[in-house]
Design a protein around this motif. Sequence first.
Motif, PDB file in Angstrom:
ATOM      1  N   GLY A  70      -0.730   6.509 -19.126  1.00 15.16           N
ATOM      2  CA  GLY A  70      -1.146   6.281 -17.741  1.00 15.16           C
ATOM      3  C   GLY A  70      -1.377   4.804 -17.467  1.00 15.16           C
ATOM      4  O   GLY A  70      -1.021   4.290 -16.407  1.00 15.16           O
ATOM      5  N   ALA A  71      -1.974   4.103 -18.458  1.00 15.10           N
ATOM      6  CA  ALA A  71      -2.232   2.673 -18.303  1.00 15.10           C
ATOM      7  C   ALA A  71      -0.925   1.901 -18.184  1.00 15.10           C
ATOM      8  O   ALA A  71      -0.795   0.980 -17.369  1.00 15.10           O
ATOM      9  N   ALA A  72       0.078   2.291 -18.993  1.00 16.98           N
ATOM     10  CA  ALA A  72       1.378   1.609 -18.917  1.00 16.98           C
ATOM     11  C   ALA A  72       2.010   1.832 -17.547  1.00 16.98           C
ATOM     12  O   ALA A  72       2.538   0.894 -16.934  1.00 16.98           O
ATOM     13  N   LEU A  73       1.929   3.077 -17.023  1.00 17.27           N
ATOM     14  CA  LEU A  73       2.486   3.361 -15.694  1.00 17.27           C
ATOM     15  C   LEU A  73       1.756   2.557 -14.626  1.00 17.27           C
ATOM     16  O   LEU A  73       2.373   2.001 -13.710  1.00 17.27           O
ATOM     17  N   ALA A  74       0.406   2.490 -14.748  1.00 18.79           N
ATOM     18  CA  ALA A  74      -0.373   1.723 -13.771  1.00 18.79           C
ATOM     19  C   ALA A  74       0.058   0.267 -13.788  1.00 18.79           C
ATOM     20  O   ALA A  74       0.152  -0.381 -12.739  1.00 18.79           O
ATOM     21  N   PHE A  75       0.327  -0.247 -14.997  1.00 20.67           N
ATOM     22  CA  PHE A  75       0.722  -1.656 -15.036  1.00 20.67           C
ATOM     23  C   PHE A  75       2.167  -1.878 -14.604  1.00 20.67           C
ATOM     24  O   PHE A  75       2.505  -2.959 -14.126  1.00 20.67           O
ATOM     25  N   MET A  76       3.016  -0.857 -14.705  1.00 19.15           N
ATOM     26  CA  MET A  76       4.344  -0.973 -14.081  1.00 19.15           C
ATOM     27  C   MET A  76       4.168  -1.219 -12.582  1.00 19.15           C
ATOM     28  O   MET A  76       4.840  -2.071 -11.995  1.00 19.15           O
ATOM     29  N   LEU A  77       3.247  -0.467 -11.975  1.00 22.28           N
ATOM     30  CA  LEU A  77       2.965  -0.631 -10.541  1.00 22.28           C
ATOM     31  C   LEU A  77       2.378  -2.012 -10.257  1.00 22.28           C
ATOM     32  O   LEU A  77       2.727  -2.660  -9.270  1.00 22.28           O
ATOM     33  N   MET A  78       1.481  -2.472 -11.158  1.00 23.68           N
ATOM     34  CA  MET A  78       0.894  -3.810 -10.996  1.00 23.68           C
ATOM     35  C   MET A  78       1.978  -4.887 -11.050  1.00 23.68           C
ATOM     36  O   MET A  78       1.980  -5.816 -10.239  1.00 23.68           O
TER      37      MET A  78
ATOM     38  N   PRO B  16       0.803  -1.232   0.000  1.00 22.00           N
ATOM     39  CA  PRO B  16       0.000   0.000   0.000  1.00 22.00           C
ATOM     40  C   PRO B  16       0.831   1.274   0.000  1.00 22.00           C
ATOM     41  O   PRO B  16       0.418   2.270  -0.597  1.00 22.00           O
ATOM     42  N   VAL B  17       2.007   1.279   0.636  1.00 21.96           N
ATOM     43  CA  VAL B  17       2.826   2.502   0.627  1.00 21.96           C
ATOM     44  C   VAL B  17       3.263   2.817  -0.798  1.00 21.96           C
ATOM     45  O   VAL B  17       3.217   3.961  -1.237  1.00 21.96           O
ATOM     46  N   LEU B  18       3.665   1.788  -1.530  1.00 23.64           N
ATOM     47  CA  LEU B  18       4.158   1.991  -2.894  1.00 23.64           C
ATOM     48  C   LEU B  18       3.109   2.676  -3.775  1.00 23.64           C
ATOM     49  O   LEU B  18       3.439   3.502  -4.613  1.00 23.64           O
ATOM     50  N   GLY B  19       1.832   2.340  -3.567  1.00 22.90           N
ATOM     51  CA  GLY B  19       0.776   2.929  -4.384  1.00 22.90           C
ATOM     52  C   GLY B  19       0.137   4.160  -3.770  1.00 22.90           C
ATOM     53  O   GLY B  19      -0.919   4.588  -4.220  1.00 22.90           O
ATOM     54  N   SER B  20       0.763   4.742  -2.743  1.00 24.09           N
ATOM     55  CA  SER B  20       0.152   5.865  -2.029  1.00 24.09           C
ATOM     56  C   SER B  20      -0.077   7.066  -2.929  1.00 24.09           C
ATOM     57  O   SER B  20       0.784   7.421  -3.725  1.00 24.09           O
TER      58      SER B  20
END
Lengths: 289, 277
Positions: A261-269, A225-229
């Motif tokens: 934005g989708a690519a960045l979101a999936f980097m986080l995923m 959760p911290v990583l996605g804050s």
Amino acid sequence: MDQGVDWRRNKAGFLAVLTPPLGWLLLFFIVPMAVVWAYSFGTNEGIADIRISGTFANYARAIEPLYLGILAKSLAFAALATLVCLVVGFPVALAISFAPANLKTWLLIGVMLPFWTNLLIRTYALIALLRDEGIINNALGFAFGWAGFEPLRMMNTNFAVLVGLVYVHLPFMVLPLYAALDRLDRSLLEASLDLGAGHIRTIFAIVLPLAAPGIASGLLLTFIPVLGSYLAPDLLGGADSQMIANVIERQFKRANDWPFGAALAFMLMYLTFIGIALQSLARRKRERE
Amino acid sequence: MKEAPGLLDYARRWPLRLVMIAVGLFLYLPLMVLIVMSFNDSKRTTHWKGFTLDWYSAVFRDTELVQALLNSLTIAAFSTVLSVVLGTLAAIALWRFRFGGRTVLEGAFTLPIVVPEICMGVALLIFFAKVMPWPVGLPWPLNLGAIVIAHVAFSFPFVAVVVRARLASFDRSQEEAARDLGASQWRALLDVVIPHLRPALFAGALLAFTLSLDDFVITFFTAGPDTVTFPVKVYSMVRFSVTPKVNAISTLLLLFTVILTFIALRLQARTESERKA
């Protein structure tokens, strides 16, 4: 262990029970996630249209130094905040698990209550403490005003973000640590102390190794959760303390570049999945031992 | 007279006491400052200028804020009911039946818990923008539908986990006895299994309600201009202007949370004493 009845013996009942939750999960979670994933390979065409062209351009942009730097910064923030939570949370969990029963309940409520209060309110509450004319600076000014005290600049800094991340996520660390420490075999600790080891040595040689699985799950439960804050860097941080979630938000709400934005979101995923995979590997290894 | 702390009485040793006090201050000082400032008769400074209830009356005169709070409570109520039903069904399906891919499905149901909120937020933004647009201009509370759907999607897996844990302690022979005595499988489920689950259903409902009321990030991406929830409204107030109204409304919500937590604890204590009896 009882494994339940074979679904073929009661197909109607099985489908009646499973279809609603599975349908909800598929339609409102799996499908949206799959669409984001598809968009991460897409191109903007005109103002509102996005074509899934199978391009890797978005990912190529996501690993440009600017964005890679933000990703690295997010990982560093998450690692540092998790570490501080562990160092602060461990003694708290230790004290709670060895407290008498009635006190233990109250201490647990004390840790849980902030966890139940609104995240936004908790983050906002920190602003009143940290800002230039906030409580901390007022108190310091009152104490050291004679020495020409200048207010400390804490708001909109990396320090404020770190404080916010620790403040919000401390319960995520304390609760799994407490669960692990509460199950410890006390006689092992008593034996160690009887045989002449000091408290510090007993903690490092006996308690930490025995509580290792709990510590590992606490680390992961805090780190993800911290990583996605989003809120702590947004409200407490400055221009240079933005984390990955803030960049993702900007692509969708302001820059209007959804494929990127989708690519960045999936980097986080992907990072999240790596974390989960590492933990389940560690668990499997422990179970084999 | 005070005894010396026992060998393992860590809670009573001074180094740990010091840490506990420091952490307690760290966790509660910001909230206490917030509560005190909600009664402060000053618009800007953090200095104490005298007691006032003006900010509270200002909160209730702010129709947008009241509407946002009303939206949040309505969304939380719908989301709680749906989440408890879906979460319980998911838990029962995974517990009652043996089928290929059960482990995979169990993992899939926990995904919404572990996936970062921001990712789920943008996923639902795209979904409601491109795949399944929620009709605009619906009368209240139907216009809140998209947000309710989003909240159920991340809440019901939590309910499933709580209910699943409770099902593990269920004695299947009770259900078999009911079936032997002629109950249909649905009767056995309703009359034997569900009563056993009651504490987990309460706990799950409370969890779902709090998660919904709390959520900012996912709602931020699914809310439209006329479906503002309480956290989204407070966010815009905090972001664009400093007003002590936020202190007042936050204090009210804190009070609400404390009451809810104590109700939960009372319920838990009661089921535990029932079990012992």
